[in-house]
Design an enzyme around this catalytic site. Structure first.
Site, mmCIF file in Angstrom:
data_model
loop_
_atom_site.group_PDB
_atom_site.id
_atom_site.type_symbol
_atom_site.label_atom_id
_atom_site.label_comp_id
_atom_site.label_asym_id
_atom_site.label_seq_id
_atom_site.Cartn_x
_atom_site.Cartn_y
_atom_site.Cartn_z
ATOM 1 N N LYS A 233 1.995 -4.924 3.232
ATOM 2 C CA LYS A 233 3.067 -4.030 3.684
ATOM 3 C C LYS A 233 2.644 -2.581 3.494
ATOM 4 O O LYS A 233 2.374 -2.154 2.373
ATOM 5 C CB LYS A 233 4.363 -4.260 2.901
ATOM 6 C CG LYS A 233 5.556 -3.493 3.518
ATOM 7 C CD LYS A 233 6.789 -3.495 2.622
ATOM 8 C CE LYS A 233 6.765 -2.330 1.660
ATOM 9 N NZ LYS A 233 6.922 -1.005 2.338
ATOM 10 N N PRO A 234 2.582 -1.792 4.568
ATOM 11 C CA PRO A 234 2.343 -0.359 4.419
ATOM 12 C C PRO A 234 3.619 0.343 3.971
ATOM 13 O O PRO A 234 4.716 -0.224 4.030
ATOM 14 C CB PRO A 234 1.948 0.079 5.835
ATOM 15 C CG PRO A 234 2.686 -0.880 6.725
ATOM 16 C CD PRO A 234 2.728 -2.188 5.982
ATOM 17 N N SER B 212 4.279 4.121 -7.383
ATOM 18 C CA SER B 212 4.840 4.825 -8.540
ATOM 19 C C SER B 212 4.975 3.891 -9.731
ATOM 20 O O SER B 212 4.961 2.661 -9.588
ATOM 21 C CB SER B 212 6.216 5.386 -8.179
ATOM 22 O OG SER B 212 7.138 4.323 -7.987
ATOM 23 N N GLU C 160 -1.810 -0.400 -9.577
ATOM 24 C CA GLU C 160 -2.451 0.925 -9.655
ATOM 25 C C GLU C 160 -1.338 1.928 -9.441
ATOM 26 O O GLU C 160 -0.839 2.104 -8.336
ATOM 27 C CB GLU C 160 -3.551 1.053 -8.601
ATOM 28 C CG GLU C 160 -4.580 2.131 -8.931
ATOM 29 C CD GLU C 160 -4.157 3.530 -8.526
ATOM 30 O OE1 GLU C 160 -3.455 4.193 -9.335
ATOM 31 O OE2 GLU C 160 -4.498 3.957 -7.427
ATOM 32 N N ALA D 146 0.839 -1.208 0.000
ATOM 33 C CA ALA D 146 0.000 0.000 0.000
ATOM 34 C C ALA D 146 0.875 1.259 0.000
ATOM 35 O O ALA D 146 2.010 1.233 0.476
ATOM 36 C CB ALA D 146 -0.918 -0.005 1.212
ATOM 37 N N PRO D 147 0.352 2.371 -0.503
ATOM 38 C CA PRO D 147 1.115 3.626 -0.602
ATOM 39 C C PRO D 147 0.945 4.507 0.623
ATOM 40 O O PRO D 147 0.179 4.182 1.545
ATOM 41 C CB PRO D 147 0.490 4.285 -1.825
ATOM 42 C CG PRO D 147 -0.963 3.909 -1.704
ATOM 43 C CD PRO D 147 -0.980 2.513 -1.121
ATOM 44 N N TRP D 148 1.634 5.667 0.591
ATOM 45 C CA TRP D 148 1.576 6.567 1.738
ATOM 46 C C TRP D 148 0.568 7.704 1.597
ATOM 47 O O TRP D 148 0.348 8.452 2.538
ATOM 48 C CB TRP D 148 2.947 7.163 2.039
ATOM 49 C CG TRP D 148 3.758 7.721 0.896
ATOM 50 C CD1 TRP D 148 4.880 7.185 0.363
ATOM 51 C CD2 TRP D 148 3.543 8.955 0.181
ATOM 52 N NE1 TRP D 148 5.376 7.994 -0.651
ATOM 53 C CE2 TRP D 148 4.568 9.091 -0.777
ATOM 54 C CE3 TRP D 148 2.574 9.966 0.253
ATOM 55 C CZ2 TRP D 148 4.659 10.168 -1.652
ATOM 56 C CZ3 TRP D 148 2.656 11.050 -0.622
ATOM 57 C CH2 TRP D 148 3.689 11.137 -1.557
ATOM 58 N N CYS E 39 -3.526 10.075 -7.184
ATOM 59 C CA CYS E 39 -3.281 9.716 -8.589
ATOM 60 C C CYS E 39 -4.351 10.247 -9.527
ATOM 61 O O CYS E 39 -4.130 10.359 -10.728
ATOM 62 C CB CYS E 39 -3.200 8.200 -8.738
ATOM 63 S SG CYS E 39 -1.839 7.445 -7.838
ATOM 64 N N GLU F 35 4.325 13.239 -13.315
ATOM 65 C CA GLU F 35 3.479 13.392 -12.134
ATOM 66 C C GLU F 35 4.208 14.164 -11.038
ATOM 67 O O GLU F 35 5.272 13.745 -10.584
ATOM 68 C CB GLU F 35 3.064 12.019 -11.622
ATOM 69 C CG GLU F 35 2.051 12.070 -10.508
ATOM 70 C CD GLU F 35 1.544 10.690 -10.119
ATOM 71 O OE1 GLU F 35 0.365 10.581 -9.750
ATOM 72 O OE2 GLU F 35 2.339 9.726 -10.170
#
Length: 478
Positions: A178-179, A230, A251, A152-154, A285, A381
């Site tokens: 995993k965070p 990313s 994603e 997962a992302p931040w 995003c 981005e």
């Protein structure tokens, strides 16, 4: 006097553990720039333990009935509601987000999404049985894929964790999640809550850095690797997963075009677009980052957008007047600052363009005009509170500019002309097209892009099906 740091721990096979070798990472509150906790820097031994636990738990969880899995997910949703204040507090420390907006804009959707997938758990069905060859009956089964390695992302640590584990568990899979190394606190709290509801080994959390994530993806146990992050990270995951032909769900980044035609209600469009561009410090995003405006209203629109930016406030989490908090970490502040520092001579900063204060990682709401299609800030981005503006002459050029990037996640069209809106929604090469709005999401509809924005869907029945495999069973009638 020193303040003792909070100690976060992995959650493996129903218990909290430190990293096997004792290594840790400092966790920083981005609103203050100060360390407030330590988190495990997990290595191969920790990943092995989590995968072993998930694999051992899989057969029983797979064989549980859909109604049993539904009940578990509904209990998780209820527990998240009951402990919402704790989750919000953990997320605010993770991210520096405004408390009020985290409470109103994240907890309700998260709970709703879990409940949606609880319902989806009871819709695991194939096509009806039939005879497609004389004397033979065919049946299609949908089955869970197995152990899922999820990263997962931040930017939305809690919500993106939900998008990962809810469909996976609903379909009968087990999870090792995993965070991000910068935002583990809310995920560890989720593990505490979920661990009281699911059988041990069904849901595991392993904290760590990129090497930890790499070890998870390369591990032989998972049947599927899922990441939100990313483009670079997604490409690395796909490459690693290819070595043993794992399923991959990606994603990745976005560079959403916002196409504004001359018949648009400028006041309403500016109000909505500025929120969709600056919300969560632009760390989304799908953020409305790349505005394309018809030349006849360009100057008026830019002036109104710059005014809206100047009136938008960023600040500390407990300030109820702020729209967004800090950028997530020092590296992200450096990245956003770099884009502005490298602007070409023909670009004009209409608002913002600077850091706010010297405590934490705050950046001013920024609007940049005068840009060309091949400029770095248009093509890449930024992932910050920066909205770029370009001018177009006609519908064809608007489409050329909109589609002329490597990302293809989300987009929006602003016009009163229904036929034009339909033409644009067909021609825009993005996984989502909003018309006269930008950024709303619902659990029932799919989220995911094309091109370098990745593949696979989150949310919806499509996202649920991504966590299943299809089996053909044929039986002789003789």
């Amino acid at each position: 006097m020193t303040t003792e740091l909070r100690r976060l721990r992995n959650y493996i096979n129903g218990e909290f553990r430190d990293a096997a070798d004792g290594r840790t990472i400092d966790v920083v509150n981005p609103a203050t720039g100060e360390v407030y906790a330590t988190s495990p820097l997990s290595g191969q031994a920790d990943v092995d333990a989590a995968m072993e636990a998930a694999a051992a738990a899989f057969p029983a969880w797979r064989d549980s009935t859909p109604s049993e899995r539904q009940k578990v997910l509904l209990k998780i949703a209820d527990a998240f509601e009951e402990r919402a204040e704790e989750l919000i507090a953990a997320e605010v420390e993770n991210t520096g987000k405004p408390v009020a907006l985290t409470a109103s804009e994240e907890i309700p959707p998260m709970v709703d999404q879990i409940r949606f997938f609880a319902g989806a758990a009871r819709l695991l069905e194939g096509r009806s049985a039939g005879e497609y060859m004389e004397g033979m009956t065919s049946i299609v089964r949908r089955e869970p894929v197995g152990v899922c390695a999820q990263v997962a992302p931040w930017n939305y640590p809690m919500m993106m964790a939900v998008w990962k584990f809810a469909p996976a568990l609903a379909a009968g899979n087990t999870v090792v999640l995993k965070p991000s190394d910068t935002t583990p606190a809310s995920t560890v709290l989720m593990a505490e809550i979920i661990g009281q509801i699911v059988p041990k080994g069904v849901f595991n959390v392993v904290c760590g850095d990129r090497e930890t994530g790499k070890a998870m993806v390369e591990h032989p146990t998972p049947a599927m690797a899922s990441i939100t992050g990313s483009v670079r990270a997604g490409m690395q995951v796909a490459e690693s997963a290819a070595k043993d032909v794992k399923r991959v769900h990606l994603e990745l980044g976005g560079k959403a075009p916002v196409v504004v035609f001359e018949d648009t209600d400028i006041e309403k469009a500016v109000e909505d677009i500025s929120v969709a561009g600056f919300f969560n410090a632009g760390q989304d995003c799908t953020a409305a980052t790349r505005v394309l405006v018809h030349e006849s209203i360009h100057d008026e629109f830019v002036a109104a957008l710059a005014k809206a930016a100047a009136e938008t406030k960023t600040g500390q989490p407990d300030d109820e007047d702020v729209l967004y908090g800090p950028l997530n970490n020092a590296n992200q502040l450096k990245q956003v600052t770099g884009f502005i520092d490298r602007l070409p001579a023909h670009a004009k900063v209409e608002a913002g363009g600077h850091r706010v204060g010297d405590k934490g990682y705050f950046y001013a709401p920024t609007v940049v005009s005068g840009l060309k299609q091949d400029d770095e800030i248009v093509q890449n981005e930024v992932f910050g509170p920066v909205i770029t503006v370009q001018s177009f002459t006609d519908e064809a050029q608007a489409l050329e500019f909109a589609n002329g990037v490597e990302y293809a996640l989300a987009s929006s069209v602003w016009t009163k002309d229904h036929a034009r809106a339909m033409r644009m929604s067909k021609a825009l090469d993005f996984g989502c097209v909003w018309i006269n709005t930008h950024i709303p999401l619902v659990a029932e509809m799919p989220h995911g892009g094309y091109k370098k924005s990745g593949y696979g869907k989150d949310l919806s029945a499509y996202g649920f099906e991504d966590y299943t495999r299809i089996k053909h069973v044929m039986t002789s009638l003789g």
